[in-house]
Design an enzyme around this catalytic site. Structure first.
Site, PDB file in Angstrom:
ATOM      1  N   ASP A   1       0.839  -1.192   0.000  1.00 46.46           N
ATOM      2  CA  ASP A   1       0.000   0.000   0.000  1.00 46.46           C
ATOM      3  C   ASP A   1       0.881   1.252   0.000  1.00 46.46           C
ATOM      4  OD1 ASP A   1      -2.139  -1.710   0.242  1.00 46.46           O
ATOM      5  OD2 ASP A   1      -2.295  -1.474   2.423  1.00 46.46           O
TER       6      ASP A   1
HETATM    7  N1  URA Z   1      -1.284  -5.952   3.822  1.00 46.39           N
HETATM    8  C1  URA Z   1      -1.754  -4.693   3.873  1.00 46.39           C
HETATM    9  O1  URA Z   1      -2.775  -4.423   4.476  1.00 46.39           O
HETATM   10  N2  URA Z   1      -1.056  -3.743   3.235  1.00 46.39           N
HETATM   11  C2  URA Z   1       0.096  -3.972   2.571  1.00 46.39           C
HETATM   12  O2  URA Z   1       0.688  -3.045   2.020  1.00 46.39           O
HETATM   13  C3  URA Z   1       0.577  -5.278   2.524  1.00 46.39           C
HETATM   14  C4  URA Z   1      -0.140  -6.263   3.165  1.00 46.39           C
END
Ligand code: URA
Length: 250
Positions: free
Chosen positions: A107
């Site tokens: 993310d």
């Molecule tokens: N899980 C999440 O919630 N975000 C990420 O970036 C990776 C795994």
């Protein structure tokens, strides 16, 4: 299998210029193959056997590159984006001709280990939902993470859309406490990579992730010496262990 390729294609791949720039360099007589001046930049050569030099510089051919990034917050795991800076924008321009892409997504607000490569087969295998490649995340969470959560994650939790995750391993490194405003520090290992999976797993048990960083993927560990936003090539040992790992889980 064909081992020869057009010389201009090889040199463009290695960042020595566009086809027309390479034609000009050929005319200037600065491209040599096995010590002989090249007259036509479109000739077939074997980049693994023939010795190619450009202006005295020996070309060390390689098809693939494998990069480890410590992704910072605020950049998106994509090759292009209309609004945000991408992880590819952080790379040294020398990697531009290789057309690397991120292996999976973190993310925008997640930090940590991101592999970038142009090896589509390896990327595909690492991301395949059938391969169950473990990924470990370091997270700070509001607030207490009790035994019941650890147990629930061991079984797999039901996300808000009804999906039941595979079993996951949760280790509490530091216990949080809501009344003291103290976050829990945890490490969570998951075997799949659904959208926002870590955040959604914790949400499913009433917990909120406030900081997330990936620290490993399969046998690859985030290099602690790699600053946020920094990138380096995988070492030979890391690449071998990744390739062997993929063979073992075939
Ligand atoms: N899980 C999440 O919630 N975000 C990420 O970036 C990776 C795994």
């Amino acid at each position: 299998m064909k081992t020869t390729q057009r010389l201009d294609k090889i040199l463009a791949h290695m960042g020595y210029g566009t086809r027309s720039e390479l034609r000009r360099l050929t005319k200037a007589g600065v491209i040599l193959v096995n010590g002989q001046k090249v007259k036509d930049s479109g000739i077939q050569v074997d980049p693994n056997k023939d010795q190619i030099t450009v202006d005295g510089d020996t070309v060390h051919y390689r098809e693939f590159v494998y990069l480890m990034m410590n992704k910072p917050q605020g950049v998106v795991s994509a090759t292009e984006d209309n609004r945000d800076r991408t992880v590819v924008d952080l790379l040294d321009p020398i990697y531009q001709p290789f057309d690397v892409f991120p292996v999976g997504r973190l993310d925008k607000d997640t930090e940590g280990l991101l592999l970038l490569t142009n090896d589509g087969k390896l990327a595909h295998n690492l991301l395949s939902p059938r391969k169950h490649v473990p990924k470990t995340y370091f997270a700070k969470v509001e607030w207490e993470v009790g035994e019941s959560v650890i147990e629930a994650f061991k079984q797999g939790v039901t996300l808000e859309d009804g999906y039941v995750t595979l079993p996951a391993k949760l280790v509490v490194m530091e216990a949080g406490n809501a009344s003291e405003g103290k976050l829990s520090v945890i490490e969570l290992t998951i075997m799949e990579g659904k959208f926002h999976q870590v955040k959604r797993m914790l949400q499913a048990v009433g917990q909120q992730v406030v900081y997330l960083k990936r620290i490993s993927m399969g046998p690859l560990q985030l290099d602690p010496a790699l600053a946020l936003g920094a990138v380096r090539e995988l070492t030979e040992t890391e690449l071998n262990s990744l390739q062997n790992f993929m063979i073992d889980i075939e």
